[in-house]
Design a protein around this motif. Structure first.
Motif, PDB file in Angstrom:
ATOM      1  N   SER A 253       0.833  -1.201   0.000  1.00  0.00           N
ATOM      2  CA  SER A 253       0.000   0.000   0.000  1.00  0.00           C
ATOM      3  C   SER A 253       0.870   1.255   0.000  1.00  0.00           C
ATOM      4  CB  SER A 253      -0.913   0.015   1.228  1.00  0.00           C
ATOM      5  OG  SER A 253      -1.829  -1.053   1.181  1.00  0.00           O
ATOM      6  N   LEU A 254       0.342   2.298  -0.606  1.00  0.00           N
ATOM      7  CA  LEU A 254       1.041   3.575  -0.695  1.00  0.00           C
ATOM      8  C   LEU A 254       0.872   4.364   0.605  1.00  0.00           C
ATOM      9  CD1 LEU A 254       2.559   5.557  -2.653  1.00  0.00           C
ATOM     10  CD2 LEU A 254       0.300   6.518  -3.175  1.00  0.00           C
ATOM     11  N   VAL A 255       1.966   4.943   1.077  1.00  0.00           N
ATOM     12  CA  VAL A 255       1.936   5.853   2.222  1.00  0.00           C
ATOM     13  C   VAL A 255       2.483   7.189   1.731  1.00  0.00           C
ATOM     14  CG1 VAL A 255       2.658   6.296   4.591  1.00  0.00           C
ATOM     15  CG2 VAL A 255       2.342   3.936   3.805  1.00  0.00           C
ATOM     16  N   LEU A 256       1.628   8.198   1.697  1.00  0.00           N
ATOM     17  CA  LEU A 256       2.012   9.515   1.193  1.00  0.00           C
ATOM     18  C   LEU A 256       2.353  10.421   2.367  1.00  0.00           C
ATOM     19  CD1 LEU A 256       2.095  11.123  -1.565  1.00  0.00           C
ATOM     20  CD2 LEU A 256      -0.054  12.153  -0.789  1.00  0.00           C
ATOM     21  N   PHE A 257       3.564  10.977   2.354  1.00  0.00           N
ATOM     22  CA  PHE A 257       4.051  11.845   3.423  1.00  0.00           C
ATOM     23  C   PHE A 257       3.993  13.307   2.980  1.00  0.00           C
ATOM     24  CE2 PHE A 257       5.952   7.776   4.432  1.00  0.00           C
ATOM     25  CZ  PHE A 257       5.911   7.727   5.825  1.00  0.00           C
ATOM     26  N   LEU A 258       3.383  14.148   3.814  1.00  0.00           N
ATOM     27  CA  LEU A 258       3.187  15.556   3.499  1.00  0.00           C
ATOM     28  C   LEU A 258       3.912  16.412   4.537  1.00  0.00           C
ATOM     29  CD1 LEU A 258      -0.629  15.154   2.879  1.00  0.00           C
ATOM     30  CD2 LEU A 258       1.105  15.451   1.103  1.00  0.00           C
ATOM     31  N   PRO A 259       4.792  17.328   4.109  1.00  0.00           N
ATOM     32  CA  PRO A 259       5.669  18.045   5.050  1.00  0.00           C
ATOM     33  C   PRO A 259       5.067  19.309   5.643  1.00  0.00           C
ATOM     34  CG  PRO A 259       6.247  18.665   2.837  1.00  0.00           C
ATOM     35  CD  PRO A 259       5.123  17.654   2.714  1.00  0.00           C
TER      36      PRO A 259
ATOM     37  N   SER B  73      10.371  17.021   1.587  1.00  0.00           N
ATOM     38  CA  SER B  73      10.249  15.567   1.573  1.00  0.00           C
ATOM     39  C   SER B  73      11.359  14.874   2.362  1.00  0.00           C
ATOM     40  CB  SER B  73      10.224  15.053   0.137  1.00  0.00           C
ATOM     41  OG  SER B  73      11.388  15.462  -0.565  1.00  0.00           O
ATOM     42  N   THR B  74      12.523  15.505   2.482  1.00  0.00           N
ATOM     43  CA  THR B  74      13.641  14.864   3.178  1.00  0.00           C
ATOM     44  C   THR B  74      13.413  14.762   4.680  1.00  0.00           C
ATOM     45  OG1 THR B  74      14.914  16.910   3.556  1.00  0.00           O
ATOM     46  CG2 THR B  74      15.227  15.772   1.446  1.00  0.00           C
ATOM     47  N   PHE B  75      12.496  15.552   5.214  1.00  0.00           N
ATOM     48  CA  PHE B  75      12.236  15.525   6.656  1.00  0.00           C
ATOM     49  C   PHE B  75      11.648  14.187   7.103  1.00  0.00           C
ATOM     50  CE2 PHE B  75      12.164  20.036   8.494  1.00  0.00           C
ATOM     51  CZ  PHE B  75      13.115  20.495   7.597  1.00  0.00           C
ATOM     52  N   TRP B  76      11.169  13.388   6.147  1.00  0.00           N
ATOM     53  CA  TRP B  76      10.540  12.109   6.474  1.00  0.00           C
ATOM     54  C   TRP B  76      11.490  10.917   6.318  1.00  0.00           C
ATOM     55  CZ3 TRP B  76       6.277  12.309   9.100  1.00  0.00           C
ATOM     56  CH2 TRP B  76       5.360  13.361   8.904  1.00  0.00           C
ATOM     57  N   GLU B  77      12.762  11.168   6.128  1.00  0.00           N
ATOM     58  CA  GLU B  77      13.692  10.069   5.835  1.00  0.00           C
ATOM     59  C   GLU B  77      13.668   8.923   6.846  1.00  0.00           C
ATOM     60  OE1 GLU B  77      17.563  11.698   5.160  1.00  0.00           O
ATOM     61  OE2 GLU B  77      17.052  12.423   3.148  1.00  0.00           O
ATOM     62  N   PRO B  78      13.635   9.176   8.169  1.00  0.00           N
ATOM     63  CA  PRO B  78      13.617   8.035   9.109  1.00  0.00           C
ATOM     64  C   PRO B  78      12.414   7.123   8.908  1.00  0.00           C
ATOM     65  CG  PRO B  78      14.139  10.068  10.260  1.00  0.00           C
ATOM     66  CD  PRO B  78      13.701  10.468   8.892  1.00  0.00           C
TER      67      PRO B  78
ATOM     68  N   SER C 146       4.799   1.180   0.394  1.00  0.00           N
ATOM     69  CA  SER C 146       5.397   2.013  -0.650  1.00  0.00           C
ATOM     70  C   SER C 146       5.363   3.458  -0.169  1.00  0.00           C
ATOM     71  CB  SER C 146       4.624   1.879  -1.967  1.00  0.00           C
ATOM     72  OG  SER C 146       4.734   0.585  -2.492  1.00  0.00           O
ATOM     73  N   PRO C 147       6.406   3.905   0.521  1.00  0.00           N
ATOM     74  CA  PRO C 147       6.404   5.274   1.052  1.00  0.00           C
ATOM     75  C   PRO C 147       6.742   6.292  -0.032  1.00  0.00           C
ATOM     76  CG  PRO C 147       8.412   4.150   1.696  1.00  0.00           C
ATOM     77  CD  PRO C 147       7.596   3.145   0.931  1.00  0.00           C
ATOM     78  N   LEU C 148       5.978   7.372  -0.057  1.00  0.00           N
ATOM     79  CA  LEU C 148       6.208   8.428  -1.045  1.00  0.00           C
ATOM     80  C   LEU C 148       6.155   9.785  -0.352  1.00  0.00           C
ATOM     81  CD1 LEU C 148       6.548   9.393  -3.980  1.00  0.00           C
ATOM     82  CD2 LEU C 148       4.044   9.386  -4.165  1.00  0.00           C
ATOM     83  N   PRO C 149       7.316  10.363  -0.037  1.00  0.00           N
ATOM     84  CA  PRO C 149       7.324  11.721   0.503  1.00  0.00           C
ATOM     85  C   PRO C 149       7.317  12.726  -0.646  1.00  0.00           C
ATOM     86  CG  PRO C 149       9.541  10.841   0.527  1.00  0.00           C
ATOM     87  CD  PRO C 149       8.667   9.768  -0.082  1.00  0.00           C
ATOM     88  N   ILE C 150       6.473  13.731  -0.559  1.00  0.00           N
ATOM     89  CA  ILE C 150       6.418  14.723  -1.629  1.00  0.00           C
ATOM     90  C   ILE C 150       6.639  16.125  -1.047  1.00  0.00           C
ATOM     91  CG2 ILE C 150       4.845  13.320  -2.999  1.00  0.00           C
ATOM     92  CD1 ILE C 150       2.608  15.336  -2.249  1.00  0.00           C
ATOM     93  N   ASP C 151       6.988  17.056  -1.914  1.00  0.00           N
ATOM     94  CA  ASP C 151       7.092  18.456  -1.538  1.00  0.00           C
ATOM     95  C   ASP C 151       5.780  19.158  -1.884  1.00  0.00           C
ATOM     96  OD1 ASP C 151       9.769  18.285  -0.656  1.00  0.00           O
ATOM     97  OD2 ASP C 151      10.463  18.382  -2.736  1.00  0.00           O
ATOM     98  N   LEU C 152       5.466  20.184  -1.136  1.00  0.00           N
ATOM     99  CA  LEU C 152       4.285  20.997  -1.413  1.00  0.00           C
ATOM    100  C   LEU C 152       4.784  22.343  -1.924  1.00  0.00           C
ATOM    101  CD1 LEU C 152       2.229  20.072   1.783  1.00  0.00           C
ATOM    102  CD2 LEU C 152       1.884  19.209  -0.554  1.00  0.00           C
TER     103      LEU C 152
ATOM    104  N   LEU D  29      11.415  13.712  13.883  1.00  0.00           N
ATOM    105  CA  LEU D  29      12.872  13.802  13.860  1.00  0.00           C
ATOM    106  C   LEU D  29      13.449  13.847  15.273  1.00  0.00           C
ATOM    107  CD1 LEU D  29      13.314  16.333  10.923  1.00  0.00           C
ATOM    108  CD2 LEU D  29      13.762  13.881  10.879  1.00  0.00           C
ATOM    109  N   ASP D  30      12.683  14.394  16.214  1.00  0.00           N
ATOM    110  CA  ASP D  30      13.123  14.400  17.609  1.00  0.00           C
ATOM    111  C   ASP D  30      13.135  12.994  18.198  1.00  0.00           C
ATOM    112  OD1 ASP D  30      13.427  17.166  17.775  1.00  0.00           O
ATOM    113  OD2 ASP D  30      11.365  17.490  18.438  1.00  0.00           O
ATOM    114  N   ARG D  31      12.081  12.226  17.901  1.00  0.00           N
ATOM    115  CA  ARG D  31      11.919  10.882  18.443  1.00  0.00           C
ATOM    116  C   ARG D  31      11.555   9.926  17.304  1.00  0.00           C
ATOM    117  NH1 ARG D  31      14.088  13.384  21.689  1.00  0.00           N
ATOM    118  NH2 ARG D  31      13.541  13.763  23.887  1.00  0.00           N
ATOM    119  N   PRO D  32      12.504   9.708  16.371  1.00  0.00           N
ATOM    120  CA  PRO D  32      12.174   8.947  15.164  1.00  0.00           C
ATOM    121  C   PRO D  32      11.732   7.513  15.438  1.00  0.00           C
ATOM    122  CG  PRO D  32      14.544   9.331  15.326  1.00  0.00           C
ATOM    123  CD  PRO D  32      13.894  10.195  16.357  1.00  0.00           C
ATOM    124  N   GLU D  33      12.367   6.834  16.394  1.00  0.00           N
ATOM    125  CA  GLU D  33      12.008   5.442  16.660  1.00  0.00           C
ATOM    126  C   GLU D  33      10.589   5.352  17.230  1.00  0.00           C
ATOM    127  OE1 GLU D  33      14.754   6.882  17.820  1.00  0.00           O
ATOM    128  OE2 GLU D  33      16.377   5.913  16.684  1.00  0.00           O
TER     129      GLU D  33
END
Length: 244
Positions: free
Chosen positions: A7-13, A19-24, A34-40, A222-226
């Motif tokens: 399944s697709l997981v769309l990440f919105l910043p 989009s790089t803020f979602w790297e972890p 299927s993770p997909l981070p995008i820019d707005l 990013l503070d508590r990624p795990e």
């Protein structure tokens, strides 16, 4: 029998992120989903939460998927709610982090940002404010990268995002949400405090799960990624078990 694709997981910043803020989270989910981070990104004259929601919907369909789990942080959470309002059948679940359906102090916050950027550059503004949106123990290189990302944004577009995201009132749709919802807050987030912003949403939608991450601030992923990723994965897995 062909294997069903993940399944697709769309990440919105957030407004200051990309989009790089979602790297972890993207790295952790790859393979299972299927993770997909995008820019707005839009020109200042075309900025609106509705427009960003349409852009996000196009990003979903461009992958060949019919729907997606939405994960939004701050402004990204507002866009996720707007996308659900427009296309509820295209959303499998919602994860709303450090965000709001309505900002009672929105007009004052927007005016403050306008005033600050009237007397300093965006790079100066970011240097002054971005570090305070992270936990004190977050790695310095992560904070420096965040400052760099926000500093490179186009000033008028950045201001337009603040104006548009802080004037929305999406509270009426919260009780009507019919997909699994995860609300994530940061214990030390003063920009978008869990109380009343997330607790208000949970009150309107008691089925929503609320997780407040100890020690985390505005960029809780990013503070508590795990811890963030653990809560997100559990939420996604439960949503998958319930089916579309």
């Amino acid at each position: 029998m062909s294997k069903r694709r993940p399944s697709l997981v769309l990440f919105l910043p957030a407004v200051g992120g990309d989009s790089t803020f979602w790297e972890p989270q993207v790295d952790a989910l790859r393979g299972s989903y299927s993770p997909l981070p995008i820019d707005l990104v839009r020109s200042a004259a075309r900025v609106s939460m509705a427009g960003f929601a349409e852009d996000a919907m196009r990003a979903i369909l461009a992958t060949g998927h019919e729907d997606a789990h939405l994960v939004g942080q701050s402004m990204g959470g507002v866009v996720a709610l707007e996308l659900y309002r427009r296309y509820p059948d295209r959303v499998r679940s919602l994860t709303l982090a450090n965000t709001w359906a309505f900002q009672p102090e929105g007009a004052a916050r927007s005016q403050w940002v306008e005033e600050q950027l009237g007397k300093m550059t965006l790079a100066e503004f970011s240097r002054m404010n971005m570090p305070d949106l992270f936990a004190p123990d977050t790695r310095k290189d992560i904070i420096e990268r965040a400052v760099s990302v926000e500093s490179r944004k186009e000033r008028e577009t950045y201001l337009a995002c603040w104006r548009e995201m802080l004037k929305v009132d999406l509270r009426p749709i919260i009780p009507r949400i019919r997909v699994p919802v995860l609300l994530v807050g940061g214990e030390k987030d003063r920009l978008t405090p869990t109380r009343p912003l997330l607790t208000g949403m949970q009150k309107a939608l008691p089925s929503a799960r609320l997780v407040e991450l100890p020690g985390a601030s505005h960029f809780s992923n990013l503070d508590r990624p795990e811890a963030f990723t653990k809560a997100l994965r559990e939420h996604l897995d439960e949503a998958e078990d319930k089916g579309p």
